[in-house]
Design a protein around this motif. Structure first.
Motif, PDB file in Angstrom:
ATOM      1  N   LEU A  40       0.819  -1.215   0.000  1.00  0.00           N
ATOM      2  CA  LEU A  40       0.000   0.000   0.000  1.00  0.00           C
ATOM      3  C   LEU A  40       0.853   1.265   0.000  1.00  0.00           C
ATOM      4  CD1 LEU A  40      -2.820  -1.074   2.483  1.00  0.00           C
ATOM      5  CD2 LEU A  40      -2.839  -1.145  -0.011  1.00  0.00           C
ATOM      6  N   SER A  41       2.004   1.226   0.655  1.00  0.00           N
ATOM      7  CA  SER A  41       2.886   2.392   0.647  1.00  0.00           C
ATOM      8  C   SER A  41       3.406   2.665  -0.762  1.00  0.00           C
ATOM      9  CB  SER A  41       4.071   2.158   1.599  1.00  0.00           C
ATOM     10  OG  SER A  41       4.934   3.273   1.626  1.00  0.00           O
ATOM     11  N   HIS A  42       3.711   1.594  -1.493  1.00  0.00           N
ATOM     12  CA  HIS A  42       4.212   1.731  -2.866  1.00  0.00           C
ATOM     13  C   HIS A  42       3.176   2.377  -3.777  1.00  0.00           C
ATOM     14  CE1 HIS A  42       5.863   0.766  -6.792  1.00  0.00           C
ATOM     15  NE2 HIS A  42       4.754   0.121  -7.077  1.00  0.00           N
ATOM     16  N   LYS A  45       2.700   6.113  -3.066  1.00  0.00           N
ATOM     17  CA  LYS A  45       3.805   6.882  -3.631  1.00  0.00           C
ATOM     18  C   LYS A  45       3.658   7.018  -5.141  1.00  0.00           C
ATOM     19  CE  LYS A  45       8.857   7.001  -3.831  1.00  0.00           C
ATOM     20  NZ  LYS A  45      10.118   6.296  -3.421  1.00  0.00           N
ATOM     21  N   SER A  46       3.273   5.917  -5.809  1.00  0.00           N
ATOM     22  CA  SER A  46       3.124   5.929  -7.267  1.00  0.00           C
ATOM     23  C   SER A  46       1.989   6.845  -7.704  1.00  0.00           C
ATOM     24  CB  SER A  46       2.889   4.506  -7.780  1.00  0.00           C
ATOM     25  OG  SER A  46       3.983   3.665  -7.495  1.00  0.00           O
ATOM     26  N   LEU A  47       0.875   6.806  -6.984  1.00  0.00           N
ATOM     27  CA  LEU A  47      -0.258   7.663  -7.322  1.00  0.00           C
ATOM     28  C   LEU A  47       0.065   9.130  -7.076  1.00  0.00           C
ATOM     29  CD1 LEU A  47      -3.154   5.446  -5.904  1.00  0.00           C
ATOM     30  CD2 LEU A  47      -2.799   6.033  -8.305  1.00  0.00           C
ATOM     31  N   TYR A  48       0.730   9.423  -5.964  1.00  0.00           N
ATOM     32  CA  TYR A  48       1.107  10.803  -5.680  1.00  0.00           C
ATOM     33  C   TYR A  48       2.022  11.364  -6.767  1.00  0.00           C
ATOM     34  CZ  TYR A  48      -0.776  10.821  -0.895  1.00  0.00           C
ATOM     35  OH  TYR A  48      -1.599  10.801   0.194  1.00  0.00           O
ATOM     36  N   LYS A  49       2.887  10.508  -7.300  1.00  0.00           N
ATOM     37  CA  LYS A  49       3.789  10.932  -8.366  1.00  0.00           C
ATOM     38  C   LYS A  49       3.006  11.411  -9.585  1.00  0.00           C
ATOM     39  CE  LYS A  49       7.688   9.281 -11.146  1.00  0.00           C
ATOM     40  NZ  LYS A  49       8.557   8.108 -11.461  1.00  0.00           N
ATOM     41  N   GLU A  50       1.830  10.822  -9.810  1.00  0.00           N
ATOM     42  CA  GLU A  50       0.962  11.209 -10.927  1.00  0.00           C
ATOM     43  C   GLU A  50      -0.040  12.274 -10.519  1.00  0.00           C
ATOM     44  OE1 GLU A  50       1.442  10.128 -13.953  1.00  0.00           O
ATOM     45  OE2 GLU A  50       3.056   8.766 -13.325  1.00  0.00           O
ATOM     46  N   LYS A  51       0.138  12.826  -9.307  1.00  0.00           N
ATOM     47  CA  LYS A  51      -0.779  13.824  -8.747  1.00  0.00           C
ATOM     48  C   LYS A  51      -2.204  13.280  -8.617  1.00  0.00           C
ATOM     49  CE  LYS A  51       1.880  17.915 -10.068  1.00  0.00           C
ATOM     50  NZ  LYS A  51       2.387  18.040  -8.685  1.00  0.00           N
ATOM     51  N   VAL A  52      -2.283  12.020  -8.267  1.00  0.00           N
ATOM     52  CA  VAL A  52      -3.551  11.365  -7.931  1.00  0.00           C
ATOM     53  C   VAL A  52      -3.536  11.171  -6.424  1.00  0.00           C
ATOM     54  CG1 VAL A  52      -4.960   9.295  -8.193  1.00  0.00           C
ATOM     55  CG2 VAL A  52      -3.724  10.219 -10.166  1.00  0.00           C
ATOM     56  N   TYR A  53      -4.433  11.881  -5.728  1.00  0.00           N
ATOM     57  CA  TYR A  53      -4.413  11.917  -4.272  1.00  0.00           C
ATOM     58  C   TYR A  53      -5.709  11.322  -3.702  1.00  0.00           C
ATOM     59  CZ  TYR A  53      -0.762  15.293  -5.398  1.00  0.00           C
ATOM     60  OH  TYR A  53       0.353  15.910  -5.914  1.00  0.00           O
ATOM     61  N   HIS A 201      -0.554   6.048 -21.169  1.00  0.00           N
ATOM     62  CA  HIS A 201      -1.091   4.853 -20.512  1.00  0.00           C
ATOM     63  C   HIS A 201      -0.170   4.536 -19.344  1.00  0.00           C
ATOM     64  CE1 HIS A 201       1.545   3.619 -23.830  1.00  0.00           C
ATOM     65  NE2 HIS A 201       1.906   2.592 -23.084  1.00  0.00           N
ATOM     66  N   THR A 202      -0.595   4.919 -18.173  1.00  0.00           N
ATOM     67  CA  THR A 202       0.212   4.769 -16.970  1.00  0.00           C
ATOM     68  C   THR A 202      -0.217   3.517 -16.235  1.00  0.00           C
ATOM     69  OG1 THR A 202       0.465   7.162 -16.775  1.00  0.00           O
ATOM     70  CG2 THR A 202       0.909   5.846 -14.804  1.00  0.00           C
ATOM     71  N   TRP A 203       0.746   2.671 -15.957  1.00  0.00           N
ATOM     72  CA  TRP A 203       0.472   1.384 -15.305  1.00  0.00           C
ATOM     73  C   TRP A 203       0.767   1.490 -13.818  1.00  0.00           C
ATOM     74  CZ3 TRP A 203       4.398  -3.020 -14.849  1.00  0.00           C
ATOM     75  CH2 TRP A 203       3.798  -4.171 -14.337  1.00  0.00           C
ATOM     76  N   MET A 204      -0.235   1.199 -12.995  1.00  0.00           N
ATOM     77  CA  MET A 204      -0.083   1.199 -11.542  1.00  0.00           C
ATOM     78  C   MET A 204      -0.293  -0.224 -11.030  1.00  0.00           C
ATOM     79  SD  MET A 204       0.407   4.229 -10.133  1.00  0.00           S
ATOM     80  CE  MET A 204       0.473   5.921 -10.750  1.00  0.00           C
TER      81      MET A 204
END
Length: 453
Positions: A40-42, A45-53, A201-204
């Protein structure tokens, strides 16, 4: 047989348990050294990098999904289930708004019982730990047009190609708990990166796997029944961090989504109910009740897998990347023949996959452990032929009386009423079976002709 109560805990750093009133109470650590556990921490961090909060309510959803997935995969049915199947599982999840969530207990328990076949009891408590740690001036990015689940299978591959061909900036949400699925996802994304470099196309990917025997005395249960609860929960979690996307795409062909038993001896012929219309409708009811202005949608509910392939907006890309996708329900069976894990060719997902590729292309570049339909048919009492026999049984029944499809589609679970909708579901069931039948009959004929030469 033990009854478990799992409690998500933000104050303990290690899992621990005690017995109380005939139940095993397990404290599940959500944090280690101040960071979220279980991947969940990963993803934060990945979502925040894409400015998804994501919001606190969104974190409630993924927390619940994490605990469900933990319980389902680390409480073994054979050890703790009634008749080695039905388990009694209690989960306590700290949330941001107990009053709001308490109103939804019955619908959540109904969803989970339908999905896994177990008896669930869900309780909520107040979460003191705060998920959001952003500055007030942080702004959400709305660069994505779509959010779609991406499993690494054929259906999500087709859906992604279609989105790329339409120029849709897409956030692809993935989960993996083992290497084959993870590799398929990575390989497809790498190929799509080179084919569609100018389309976002961003892969999370969420890698969530728990250590063996993680729950004291619980054992291990190797199933994927609750995976879609985690998968969808992850998608909803991400979408609460956006302002402009309100629909989570869950691509799955209609035959698999319906999950109609192939014969009377099987409760669920396709193993799971992960995209069944009733299950998705419960998700939409829950989201509405929580005040989340979003929905879950299967855009291919009325298409067979073959129809999805035929109508793919770039069939050349599909054929090229198909061999990278993964569908098999038990690839480890290849080890019996001294081979590395691969598609078996004779499980239900493999048969439907092969039939779809036959309909769309006439051939299939995927490597299968077994390809001969005749050999499967001759071994109809063994693992290699059981699924084929079940298909032939279901096909024979539908050919004798197609009107019975309206009865068969109700076997897996309730369906929304409405003659037009139900007739369309019955028709997708018929078309799906006949698609498989055409593949079987044509290949039997080809094998006979080959033997005569």
């Amino acid at each position: 047989m033990n009854r478990y109560r799992l409690k998500a805990n933000y104050e303990v750093e290690e899992i621990n348990s005690c017995e109380e009133d005939g139940k095993i109470i397990v404290d599940v650590p959500m944090l280690s050294n101040g960071k979220l556990n279980y991947g969940l921490s990963h993803i934060r961090k990945s979502l925040y990098k894409e400015k998804v909060y994501p919001s606190e309510l969104g974190f409630d959803v993924i927390s619940l999904a994490t605990m469900v997935y933990l319980a389902d995969t680390r409480i073994e049915r054979a050890m703790h289930g009634q008749d080695s199947w039905t388990r009694e599982i209690e989960i306590e999840v700290p949330v941001s708004n107990v009053g709001l969530w308490n109103h939804e207990v019955s619908i959540i328990e109904r969803m989970l019982k339908f999905l896994t076949g177990d008896l669930w009891k869900i309780t909520f408590s107040t979460r003191m730990w705060q998920f959001i740690d952003l500055e007030e001036d942080e702004k959400k990015s709305n660069k994505f047009d779509r959010v779609s689940l991406f499993s690494g299978g054929m259906d999500s591959l087709i859906s992604t190609i279609n989105l790329m061909e339409c120029g849709k900036n897409t956030l692809l949400i993935s989960h993996a708990g083992e290497g084959l699925t993870k590799n398929a996802q990575e390989n497809i994304i790498d190929r799509l990166d080179s084919i569609y470099p100018d389309i976002l196309h961003t892969w999370m990917d969420l890698w969530m796997v728990f250590p063996s025997d993680y729950i004291p005395g619980g054992g291990n249960d190797n199933n994927t029944r609750s995976r879609s609860f985690l998968f969808i929960g992850y998608g909803i979690f991400a979408m609460t961090g956006m302002d402009n996307v309100r629909e989570l795409l869950v691509p799955e062909n209609g035959l698999i989504a319906l999950n109609v038993p192939l014969d009377e001896t099987r409760v669920g012929s396709f193993s799971t109910r992960t995209t069944h219309p009733f299950y998705l409708s419960l998700w939409n009811e829950l989201l509405s009740n929580l005040g989340l202005n979003m929905s879950v949608k299967n855009p291919y509910w009325n298409k067979t897998k073959g129809e999805m392939a035929v109508e793919c907006k770039n069939k050349d890309v599909l054929y090229e990347t198909m061999k990278l996708s993964f569908s098999c329900s038990s690839p480890g069976k290849a080890r019996w023949k001294g081979l590395s894990p691969q598609h078996c060719g004779y499980c239900v997902p493999c048969i439907i996959r092969r039939a779809a590729m036959y309909k769309a292309f006439g051939n299939d570049g995927t490597i299968y452990t077994e390809t001969s339909i005749r050999k499967m048919q001759n071994k109809n009492s063994e693992a290699m032929g059981i699924q084929l026999r079940s298909f032939q049984y279901a096909i024979d029944k539908i050919k004798k009386n197609e009107k019975n499809a309206l009865l068969y589609i109700h076997k897996p679970g309730p369906l929304p009423q409405g003659d037009v909708y139900l007739n369309e579901l019955a028709d997708i069931y018929i078309r799906g079976l006949l698609e498989v039948d055409a593949f079987i009959q044509d290949n039997l004929e080809k094998e006979d002709e080959s033997d005569d030469l």
